[in-house]
Design a protein around this motif. Structure first.
Motif, PDB file in Angstrom:
ATOM      1  N   GLY A  40      45.986  40.134  37.972  1.00 50.28           N
ATOM      2  CA  GLY A  40      44.623  39.681  38.203  1.00 50.28           C
ATOM      3  C   GLY A  40      43.764  40.759  38.838  1.00 50.28           C
ATOM      4  O   GLY A  40      44.144  41.922  38.891  1.00 50.28           O
ATOM      5  N   PRO A  41      42.602  40.381  39.353  1.00 46.97           N
ATOM      6  CA  PRO A  41      41.671  41.365  39.913  1.00 46.97           C
ATOM      7  C   PRO A  41      42.248  42.076  41.131  1.00 46.97           C
ATOM      8  O   PRO A  41      43.072  41.522  41.843  1.00 46.97           O
ATOM      9  CB  PRO A  41      40.460  40.533  40.314  1.00 46.97           C
ATOM     10  CG  PRO A  41      40.654  39.197  39.713  1.00 46.97           C
ATOM     11  CD  PRO A  41      42.098  39.040  39.388  1.00 46.97           C
ATOM     12  N   VAL A  42      41.786  43.284  41.370  1.00 45.55           N
ATOM     13  CA  VAL A  42      42.261  44.062  42.508  1.00 45.55           C
ATOM     14  C   VAL A  42      41.404  43.830  43.740  1.00 45.55           C
ATOM     15  O   VAL A  42      41.828  44.092  44.851  1.00 45.55           O
ATOM     16  CB  VAL A  42      42.302  45.567  42.193  1.00 45.55           C
ATOM     17  CG1 VAL A  42      43.298  45.856  41.102  1.00 45.55           C
ATOM     18  CG2 VAL A  42      40.937  46.087  41.825  1.00 45.55           C
ATOM     19  N   ALA A  43      40.180  43.342  43.553  1.00 48.79           N
ATOM     20  CA  ALA A  43      39.284  43.099  44.680  1.00 48.79           C
ATOM     21  C   ALA A  43      38.255  42.063  44.281  1.00 48.79           C
ATOM     22  O   ALA A  43      37.996  41.846  43.101  1.00 48.79           O
ATOM     23  CB  ALA A  43      38.592  44.387  45.089  1.00 48.79           C
ATOM     24  N   GLN A  44      37.680  41.434  45.301  1.00 49.49           N
ATOM     25  CA  GLN A  44      36.654  40.435  45.061  1.00 49.49           C
ATOM     26  C   GLN A  44      35.446  40.760  45.929  1.00 49.49           C
ATOM     27  O   GLN A  44      35.593  41.087  47.107  1.00 49.49           O
ATOM     28  CB  GLN A  44      37.188  39.054  45.403  1.00 49.49           C
ATOM     29  CG  GLN A  44      36.200  37.951  45.134  1.00 49.49           C
ATOM     30  CD  GLN A  44      36.812  36.580  45.337  1.00 49.49           C
ATOM     31  OE1 GLN A  44      37.884  36.443  45.903  1.00 49.49           O
ATOM     32  NE2 GLN A  44      36.133  35.571  44.877  1.00 49.49           N
ATOM     33  N   ALA A  45      34.269  40.702  45.339  1.00 51.10           N
ATOM     34  CA  ALA A  45      33.040  40.862  46.115  1.00 51.10           C
ATOM     35  C   ALA A  45      32.871  39.611  46.966  1.00 51.10           C
ATOM     36  O   ALA A  45      32.923  38.497  46.463  1.00 51.10           O
ATOM     37  CB  ALA A  45      31.852  41.058  45.191  1.00 51.10           C
ATOM     38  N   THR A  46      32.715  39.810  48.271  1.00 53.58           N
ATOM     39  CA  THR A  46      32.622  38.665  49.171  1.00 53.58           C
ATOM     40  C   THR A  46      31.255  38.520  49.804  1.00 53.58           C
ATOM     41  O   THR A  46      31.002  37.533  50.477  1.00 53.58           O
ATOM     42  CB  THR A  46      33.678  38.769  50.286  1.00 53.58           C
ATOM     43  OG1 THR A  46      33.454  39.965  51.013  1.00 53.58           O
ATOM     44  CG2 THR A  46      35.072  38.763  49.708  1.00 53.58           C
ATOM     45  N   GLY A  47      30.395  39.494  49.620  1.00 51.17           N
ATOM     46  CA  GLY A  47      29.064  39.397  50.202  1.00 51.17           C
ATOM     47  C   GLY A  47      28.240  40.618  49.878  1.00 51.17           C
ATOM     48  O   GLY A  47      28.763  41.654  49.455  1.00 51.17           O
ATOM     49  N   GLN A  48      26.934  40.472  50.068  1.00 50.01           N
ATOM     50  CA  GLN A  48      26.024  41.587  49.839  1.00 50.01           C
ATOM     51  C   GLN A  48      24.839  41.421  50.762  1.00 50.01           C
ATOM     52  O   GLN A  48      24.306  40.322  50.915  1.00 50.01           O
ATOM     53  CB  GLN A  48      25.562  41.619  48.382  1.00 50.01           C
ATOM     54  CG  GLN A  48      24.971  42.934  47.970  1.00 50.01           C
ATOM     55  CD  GLN A  48      23.475  42.875  47.711  1.00 50.01           C
ATOM     56  OE1 GLN A  48      22.895  41.817  47.648  1.00 50.01           O
ATOM     57  NE2 GLN A  48      22.875  44.023  47.568  1.00 50.01           N
TER      58      GLN A  48
END
Length: 96
Positions: free
Chosen positions: A17-25
């Motif tokens: 699966g994905p290696v990272a997830q965007a959690t905020g900006q």
């Protein structure tokens, strides 16, 4: 980098699966927060920071991302934050 996506810069590991997830900006500073799933991915994100920023900006068509913050590896908490600091109102019991 026109046309590339973050997925093409950081493809998922085979079968994982994905290696990272965007959690905020933060739109004021242009900082994008990423949470890797394991420490090795955090290192990879740091090494590819310039490519990730260029890809993100190319995708949205502006300089929306100017910096990355790589969070500690781990699962992302998907629990929504409480709406306010006040406790929920107490409903009166109905008599039956």
């Amino acid at each position: 980098m026109g046309g590339r996506t973050l997925h093409s810069v950081l493809p998922p590991r085979p079968g994982a699966g994905p290696v990272a997830q965007a959690t905020g900006q933060d739109p004021e500073t242009g900082r994008l927060d990423l949470r890797p799933d394991v420490p090795a991915c955090a290192t990879r994100l740091r090494l590819l920071t310039a490519s990730i920023i260029a890809t993100a900006d190319g995708h949205v068509g502006s300089a929306a991302v100017r910096a990355l913050r790589i969070l500690p590896p781990g699962a992302v908490d998907t629990t929504p934050p409480p709406a306010t600091d006040r406790p929920a109102p107490v409903r009166p019991r109905s008599d039956r």
